[in-house]
Structures are given as structure tokens and as C-alpha cells.
Design a protein around this motif. Sequence first.
Motif, mmCIF file in Angstrom:
data_model
loop_
_atom_site.group_PDB
_atom_site.id
_atom_site.type_symbol
_atom_site.label_atom_id
_atom_site.label_comp_id
_atom_site.label_asym_id
_atom_site.label_seq_id
_atom_site.Cartn_x
_atom_site.Cartn_y
_atom_site.Cartn_z
ATOM 1 N N LEU A 1 1.907 -10.893 -4.958
ATOM 2 C CA LEU A 1 0.838 -11.869 -4.717
ATOM 3 C C LEU A 1 -0.505 -11.147 -4.709
ATOM 4 O O LEU A 1 -0.611 -10.035 -4.187
ATOM 5 N N ALA A 2 -1.543 -11.816 -5.257
ATOM 6 C CA ALA A 2 -2.856 -11.183 -5.355
ATOM 7 C C ALA A 2 -3.477 -10.971 -3.979
ATOM 8 O O ALA A 2 -3.334 -11.801 -3.082
ATOM 9 N N LEU A 3 -4.169 -9.831 -3.831
ATOM 10 C CA LEU A 3 -4.876 -9.532 -2.572
ATOM 11 C C LEU A 3 -5.805 -10.673 -2.192
ATOM 12 O O LEU A 3 -5.876 -11.076 -1.037
ATOM 13 N N GLY A 4 -6.526 -11.218 -3.201
ATOM 14 C CA GLY A 4 -7.480 -12.285 -2.939
ATOM 15 C C GLY A 4 -6.800 -13.533 -2.383
ATOM 16 O O GLY A 4 -7.304 -14.200 -1.477
ATOM 17 N N LEU B 1 -3.818 -13.640 -0.764
ATOM 18 C CA LEU B 1 -3.346 -13.338 0.594
ATOM 19 C C LEU B 1 -4.515 -13.330 1.575
ATOM 20 O O LEU B 1 -4.394 -13.802 2.709
ATOM 21 N N ALA B 2 -5.665 -12.815 1.116
ATOM 22 C CA ALA B 2 -6.841 -12.731 1.980
ATOM 23 C C ALA B 2 -7.339 -14.107 2.388
ATOM 24 O O ALA B 2 -7.944 -14.272 3.447
ATOM 25 N N TYR C 1 -4.076 -16.737 8.703
ATOM 26 C CA TYR C 1 -2.882 -16.507 9.521
ATOM 27 C C TYR C 1 -2.996 -17.136 10.907
ATOM 28 O O TYR C 1 -2.136 -17.865 11.348
ATOM 29 N N LEU D 1 0.804 -1.280 3.059
ATOM 30 C CA LEU D 1 1.185 -2.034 1.851
ATOM 31 C C LEU D 1 0.841 -1.231 0.612
ATOM 32 O O LEU D 1 0.043 -0.292 0.643
ATOM 33 N N GLU E 1 0.968 -11.132 10.038
ATOM 34 C CA GLU E 1 -0.436 -10.898 10.326
ATOM 35 C C GLU E 1 -0.991 -9.809 9.403
ATOM 36 O O GLU E 1 -2.053 -9.950 8.807
ATOM 37 N N ILE F 1 0.068 -8.728 6.458
ATOM 38 C CA ILE F 1 0.045 -9.008 5.015
ATOM 39 C C ILE F 1 -1.090 -9.977 4.632
ATOM 40 O O ILE F 1 -1.413 -10.138 3.463
ATOM 41 N N THR F 2 -1.709 -10.606 5.628
ATOM 42 C CA THR F 2 -2.894 -11.417 5.326
ATOM 43 C C THR F 2 -4.167 -10.679 5.742
ATOM 44 O O THR F 2 -5.186 -10.733 5.064
ATOM 45 N N PRO G 1 -5.134 -7.443 3.235
ATOM 46 C CA PRO G 1 -5.833 -7.843 2.003
ATOM 47 C C PRO G 1 -7.269 -8.295 2.285
ATOM 48 O O PRO G 1 -8.189 -7.980 1.534
ATOM 49 N N ARG G 2 -7.474 -9.030 3.399
ATOM 50 C CA ARG G 2 -8.822 -9.484 3.735
ATOM 51 C C ARG G 2 -9.754 -8.278 3.924
ATOM 52 O O ARG G 2 -10.874 -8.245 3.430
ATOM 53 N N MET H 1 -9.337 -5.202 2.788
ATOM 54 C CA MET H 1 -9.515 -4.438 1.541
ATOM 55 C C MET H 1 -10.510 -5.131 0.610
ATOM 56 O O MET H 1 -11.403 -4.504 0.043
ATOM 57 N N VAL H 2 -10.345 -6.450 0.463
ATOM 58 C CA VAL H 2 -11.190 -7.201 -0.463
ATOM 59 C C VAL H 2 -12.631 -7.261 0.058
ATOM 60 O O VAL H 2 -13.585 -7.254 -0.711
ATOM 61 N N LEU I 1 -11.044 -5.932 -6.018
ATOM 62 C CA LEU I 1 -9.587 -5.817 -5.901
ATOM 63 C C LEU I 1 -8.886 -7.174 -5.756
ATOM 64 O O LEU I 1 -7.656 -7.230 -5.734
ATOM 65 N N ALA I 2 -9.679 -8.270 -5.668
ATOM 66 C CA ALA I 2 -9.092 -9.577 -5.339
ATOM 67 C C ALA I 2 -7.922 -9.966 -6.236
ATOM 68 O O ALA I 2 -6.965 -10.599 -5.790
ATOM 69 N N SER I 3 -7.955 -9.562 -7.497
ATOM 70 C CA SER I 3 -6.896 -10.006 -8.416
ATOM 71 C C SER I 3 -5.702 -9.049 -8.455
ATOM 72 O O SER I 3 -4.689 -9.322 -9.102
ATOM 73 N N VAL I 4 -5.804 -7.918 -7.766
ATOM 74 C CA VAL I 4 -4.710 -6.940 -7.782
ATOM 75 C C VAL I 4 -3.574 -7.437 -6.883
ATOM 76 O O VAL I 4 -3.808 -7.888 -5.766
ATOM 77 N N VAL J 1 -0.168 -7.467 -4.528
ATOM 78 C CA VAL J 1 0.581 -6.681 -3.543
ATOM 79 C C VAL J 1 2.054 -6.676 -3.934
ATOM 80 O O VAL J 1 2.639 -7.718 -4.192
#
Lengths: 97, 378
Positions: free
Chosen positions: A82-85, A87-88, A92, B229, B281, B283-284, B287-288, B290-291, B297-300, B302
Motif C-alpha cells: 500500500l502507498a505511503l500516501g 496509509l498516511a 487511526y 517498515l 498505529e 503502519i499509519t 507513513p504520515r 515520512m511523507v 514518497l507518497a506514491s511509494v 509499503v
Amino acid sequence: MKRSKRPVIVCRCEEITEDEVRRAIKRGYYSLEEIKRVLRTGMGHCGGRGCLKIIARLIEEETGIPVAKQRFPCSRPPLKPLALGLLASYKYEEKNG
Amino acid sequence: MKKRTADAIVIGGGIIGAATGYYLAKQGLKVILLERNFPCAGSTGRCIGGIRAQFTHDLTIRVMLKSIKMFMELDSELGEDIEWYAGGYLFLAFDEERKKSFLQAIEIQRRYGLKVDFISPDECARIVPGLNQEGLLGGAWCPTDGQANPFKVTYGYLKGMERLGSKVITDSEVKRINIQGDKVVSVVTQTGDEFYAPVVLNAAGPWAEGVAQLAGVFLPVKPDRHEALVTEAVERCLEPMLVDYRSDGCYFVQHYKTGHFIGCYTPVPIVPGDRIDASDEFITEMPRRMVRLLPKLASVKVLRQWAGSYEMSPDGNPICGRTPVEGFYVAAGMSGHGFMFGPALGYLMAELITTGKSSIDISEFRLDRSFAKAEAMK
Ligand SMILES: Cc1cc2nc3c(=O)[nH]c(=O)nc-3n(C[C@H](O)[C@H](O)[C@H](O)COP(=O)(O)OP(=O)(O)OC[C@H]3O[C@@H](n4cnc5c(N)ncnc54)[C@H](O)[C@@H]3O)c2cc1C
């Protein structure tokens, strides 16, 4: 039937061939966990769904350790990349709070 | 039930046990390394491979300068590509207090000849193209820090030990340590096999406290959970390990060869205990974070998340050296930096064990210290 001379890929994500796996086993890496650590098999997109059974059979052939006796690495989330964006953007706390 | 003898027994097949075992074998000792699962089953197989000399404790800096020199030469030492790469470490400062602490650290680090600078936000963005500069005051930058592959390093040491005539025995858990008078005599594994040696090293990582207890020694090492991750491999676009020390920060690096991003953060508050389950917690949240730092990196994607243990000592520095039981040594409490310490501490411990003293005096890391001066760049 004649066997193809072309390398047989056993792990498509990391492009690892049957030969490479057999060589690793011959170097003393007797378990799925160890082969995963030295060749990255099971660490790609599919998380090992494609390759682990095949490698387990190669271990059985090379060492005599039956597949049923081997320890399989645990599968790790997410089940599918799944893309980082994406998931971000998942809140949660809101969903669980 | 077998009985065997050796010159030294090492408990634990992580980086610390493997490196120390190798250098002991190189000194001519016949070593038996006992690992309860398989090599890298503990923290070493879960770490993200970062290596740096940017610390605040004098001895830690000196040990790391030695370790980095050793990492640079490890390919030829072990006959294995250990994937060392000097991509540098960039610590970001988002508030004045952090900036001040980095400036103080740099002053100490420079005394030992470390090439480290406090650089402007623009310079940070030159090193990390696409970096979000919002609120950024600058960063502590050391280009000689780097990364290596923990599996390759650990297996390299273990294979090296075996080449030197020593033994690595997996699926062997030490359950008992026998002491006569005040001297260590032997260890017994779950199968009842007994291994005799005048030297036994506790390199059991997050489980080192329990192993020390087997010898009646109190060792203040407590595990806490750290999650991580890894993403899919993409084209190279990040050189250094990027460290954001904010309470909602993170650290990550791109593997220089394969292109995977790998990273983690220290949760606030910490999660004590040896549980290593992966959380929703993380895994969300990760990414937040990192981005936020690197929006590109948003499209990379996990690939995987997992968790492992940091093995904290009371002051965040390693615990290395003798114990009250003669012949029973400890090298544990690496406090989240055991991979990078591995080569140097392994080498120095082997010197200490075989000659009674090490070429860099590591007595500040001894077990009976006061644990008062904490490492600031944990
Ligand atoms: C997410 C994460 C990221 C990290 N990132 C970094 C990093 O970037 N750089 C860095 O330097 N460090 C990092 N670390 C820390 C590093 O992984 C550890 O400090 C290091 O691996 C400790 O090595 P060790 O050999 O002491 O312990 P371990 O690797 O845990 O080895 C101990 C071994 O002892 C075995 N054992 C335990 N009890 C017994 C027994 N009774 N008998 C026999 N064997 C036994 C275990 O099975 C284990 O294999 C990270 C850690 C985590 C969790």
C-alpha cells in the motif's frame, strides 16, 4: 524430457533462481528464515506467497529435512503493498478512539 | 547428552555474539557460539542498518570511529559484500533547543576529528532533494556515517568463525550456567548438552538480563518495542539516514543498492517489555511522518512492517566487560545501537577477554558503573 538450460526463477519478486537457492543451501543455510535473510526470498511484493513452498521443497531435496518439519517465516502486514500516501491519510485515532 | 569443551562460549547469535566470537577465534581461541533459534533471530535481524559516529558520550564516539573504520574494511576481512555505504546521517533541528544540543554535540564530536557540521535548511535540502523545510532550523550533518546490511555482517562473522575452526550451534538455548566457587565452569542447553569453558560471554541482546540471572548476576537491561517498515525498491533519491527527533518524528534511509526505504521511530511513551507484535498505529503513523518530511514518497508502497526490541541500559550506553562471576562476561544493553557498535565492541571485548585489557579502554561501559550520565543522541 530435456530440462531447459535457462535459469529457473523461484522467487519472482527478487528474481532469485533455483540455482542460487541450491547454492545457499549447500553453503549451510538450511532454513527458510536463513535463506530469506541471505537471498531476500519472501521479502518482495508477494511476501513469500509464491516462493516459500518451492524453496521448502528444495531444502527437503538438498538436506532431507521434510517440508512439514520446516519453520515457515510469519507473514507480515500489509497483506498487499500500500502507498505511503494512502496509509498516511488513514486516521487511526478517529476510527479507534 | 553430549559434553564438550572450548576456550570460550558465546551465548547469542546476533551481531554482538557473532563479532565477538569471530575476533576471539581470530585470537586463536576455540569458540562455541550457542544460539537458541537461528542467527539474527533477535534484534539484529530487525534493525534498520544505520551506522553513525554522531553521539555525545566521548567513549561512544571513539568506539564508533573505530567501528566505522572496521565496516569500511569488512568486505576484505570477511570475504563478503556487507553492503557498507557512506551515505551520511542528517539530524534535523526543528526548535532552538534541539539546535543548541546539536551544536554542543558537534563541539565534542569534532574533538575526535569527526567531520560534522551544522548546516542551513537550504543545505539540508541540497543533500535531501524534496525535503520539506517547514519549521526547519538546520541539521547536524556527517557525511562519513552510513549504512550496512545486518544479515550480511552477522553471517559474515559467523562463517568467518567457522573458517577459523570455531563452532556455531543453532537451536540451542542456554538454560543453566554452572559456577564453582566464584568461577564459571559450564553452560547447559535445553537438550541437556553441557559445554565447558573458562570464559562465557552473555551476548543475549534483549534477553541478556535473564541470561545473567542464570549466573546469579544482576544486569539492568530492559527491552522495549520498536517497530519498523520497509517499502518497495524505487530509484535512488535519498542518500543519508534522515533523523527527525521530534516526538512525532522518525528516521529512515534508502538502501543504497536495492532502493528500498527502511525506517522506524521511537514511540512516545515507550512500549516496555519483549513483545514484538506489529501495531496498526505504526503502519499509519510512520507513513504520515515520512511523507511529511519527504512528500515525494507518497506514491511509494509499503511492503512490510515488523517490530523488534531495543535493549536499554539505564543510561543508554552499552554494558561491556567483567561481572562478579570470574570468566563470565557481558556485552549487552546496546540501547538500540548494537549493530553499529558490533565490529568495534566485538574486537575490544575479544582483546579484553584474551589479554585483560582492550586497546580502547572501555571500562566506562563496565557493569558496576553509576549509570548517571545519559546519552543525549539516543
Ligand atoms: C526497529 C529497530 C531498528 C534498529 N536500528 C538500528 C540501527 O539503525 N543501527 C544500530 O546500530 N542498531 C539498530 N537497532 C538496534 C540493534 O538491532 C540491536 O542493538 C542489536 O541488534 C543488538 O545485537 P545483539 O547481538 O546484542 O542482540 P540480538 O541480535 O538480539 O541477539 C541476541 C541473540 O541471543 C539469542 N538468545 C537469547 N537468549 C538465549 C539463550 N538463553 N541461549 C542462547 N541464545 C539466546 C537470541 O535468540 C538472539 O538471537 C535497531 C533495533 C530495532 C528493533
